[in-house]
Motif scaffolding. Sequence first.
Motif, mmCIF file in Angstrom:
data_model
loop_
_atom_site.group_PDB
_atom_site.id
_atom_site.type_symbol
_atom_site.label_atom_id
_atom_site.label_comp_id
_atom_site.label_asym_id
_atom_site.label_seq_id
_atom_site.Cartn_x
_atom_site.Cartn_y
_atom_site.Cartn_z
ATOM 1 N N LEU A 107 -4.264 10.212 9.880
ATOM 2 C CA LEU A 107 -4.840 11.406 10.524
ATOM 3 C C LEU A 107 -4.835 12.593 9.566
ATOM 4 C CD1 LEU A 107 -3.514 11.366 14.188
ATOM 5 C CD2 LEU A 107 -5.845 11.059 13.386
ATOM 6 N N ILE A 108 -3.742 12.753 8.805
ATOM 7 C CA ILE A 108 -3.662 13.870 7.853
ATOM 8 C C ILE A 108 -4.770 13.736 6.800
ATOM 9 C CG2 ILE A 108 -2.248 14.856 5.999
ATOM 10 C CD1 ILE A 108 0.212 14.225 7.738
ATOM 11 N N MET A 109 -4.976 12.514 6.291
ATOM 12 C CA MET A 109 -6.011 12.286 5.271
ATOM 13 C C MET A 109 -7.397 12.621 5.816
ATOM 14 S SD MET A 109 -4.538 11.171 2.634
ATOM 15 C CE MET A 109 -2.781 11.040 2.522
ATOM 16 N N VAL A 149 -9.698 5.569 3.544
ATOM 17 C CA VAL A 149 -10.158 4.216 3.895
ATOM 18 C C VAL A 149 -8.962 3.251 3.922
ATOM 19 C CG1 VAL A 149 -11.581 2.279 3.149
ATOM 20 C CG2 VAL A 149 -12.482 4.584 3.028
ATOM 21 N N GLY A 150 -8.150 3.291 2.863
ATOM 22 C CA GLY A 150 -6.988 2.404 2.806
ATOM 23 C C GLY A 150 -6.022 2.634 3.946
ATOM 24 N N TRP A 154 0.839 -1.211 0.000
ATOM 25 C CA TRP A 154 0.000 0.000 0.000
ATOM 26 C C TRP A 154 0.872 1.259 0.000
ATOM 27 C CZ3 TRP A 154 -4.710 1.941 -0.694
ATOM 28 C CH2 TRP A 154 -5.037 3.152 -0.109
ATOM 29 N N SER A 155 1.848 1.320 0.921
ATOM 30 C CA SER A 155 2.676 2.523 1.047
ATOM 31 C C SER A 155 3.557 2.716 -0.172
ATOM 32 C CB SER A 155 3.534 2.443 2.308
ATOM 33 O OG SER A 155 2.707 2.418 3.432
ATOM 34 N N ALA A 178 -3.491 0.993 8.786
ATOM 35 C CA ALA A 178 -2.950 1.436 10.080
ATOM 36 C C ALA A 178 -3.500 0.580 11.217
ATOM 37 C CB ALA A 178 -3.267 2.910 10.318
ATOM 38 N N ILE A 179 -4.805 0.267 11.176
ATOM 39 C CA ILE A 179 -5.396 -0.537 12.252
ATOM 40 C C ILE A 179 -4.833 -1.955 12.229
ATOM 41 C CG2 ILE A 179 -7.567 -1.556 13.056
ATOM 42 C CD1 ILE A 179 -8.927 1.065 12.392
ATOM 43 N N LEU A 180 -4.719 -2.534 11.028
ATOM 44 C CA LEU A 180 -4.146 -3.885 10.931
ATOM 45 C C LEU A 180 -2.698 -3.902 11.421
ATOM 46 C CD1 LEU A 180 -5.503 -5.161 7.493
ATOM 47 C CD2 LEU A 180 -6.293 -5.760 9.769
#
Lengths: 154, 154
Positions: free
Chosen positions: B145-147, B85-86, B56-57, B91-93
């Motif tokens: 958080l920025i998103m 959303v992504g 993803w990153s 981040a949670i995972l």
Amino acid sequence: MAAMAGKPGSWGGLALRVGQAFFAAASVGVMFSSLGFASYTAFCYLIASMGLQTMWSFGLACLDGYAIKFNKNIATPILLSLFVVGDWVTAILSFAAASSSAGVVILFQKDVLFCRRYPQLPCGRFELATAFAFLSWALSATSALIMFWLLAPF
Amino acid sequence: MAAMAGKPGSWGGLALRVGQAFFAAASVGVMFSSLGFASYTAFCYLIASMGLQTMWSFGLACLDGYAIKFNKNIATPILLSLFVVGDWVTAILSFAAASSSAGVVILFQKDVLFCRRYPQLPCGRFELATAFAFLSWALSATSALIMFWLLAPF
């Protein structure tokens, strides 16, 4: 935006807070009544974190109840900033505690088979306490997102 | 608000993405090279989650690089919704994976003393992989958080 469900001082907010406090207290209660939990750091941390979550959510539930009864507006920018910081801190701590307990419970059950080898270990209770912690976290994360969303336009 | 550091298509955003991908890849690499990690569910989950984070990153880092090179604006509401959303999901995972691994590593070192009893267990590597996962999560949470903050006014 101001009529968002779950904002501080509304019935939705009160319901979220009561749910958080209830599940967090249930998690502490179940873990505390499990034999031998104190030998495992992750479970001690779960109790500490869920204890903090219970106090924080119970305090805010009382504040919501007060605001509803006397029809006060507590969704001011200063109070919201305070709530958002507290909510994020408790939500992150709760999630860390729930995840690390879940990691240890899965290890005991599937990887090192402690639950089968030591039948006196209350694995069912460890699992239940972890599940309650995840439920408390889910409600706490909902509150944290709502607070952040309410604060963003200021 | 539009000039916020770390928004998609800026140098800050690119640096955040590269950092996330680097630490996530380092975590996967270190864990993968540890003997016997596959016997523990939490460590397998760490590899899966950090692999997802790396992809993803890295993908978003490429997109940021493209936007910087051709001076495109990719901070549109539709793309931001996709990124938010992504970012939140990864981040949670990542946090769940890092916390559960940390729970297991602390258990091995302090509670059941596996590290002392089985010296062939690469506890140092498990620790290092977990530390990299936490670093990757910290950068990923910053992006998320920025998103969210950029999306809020829409």
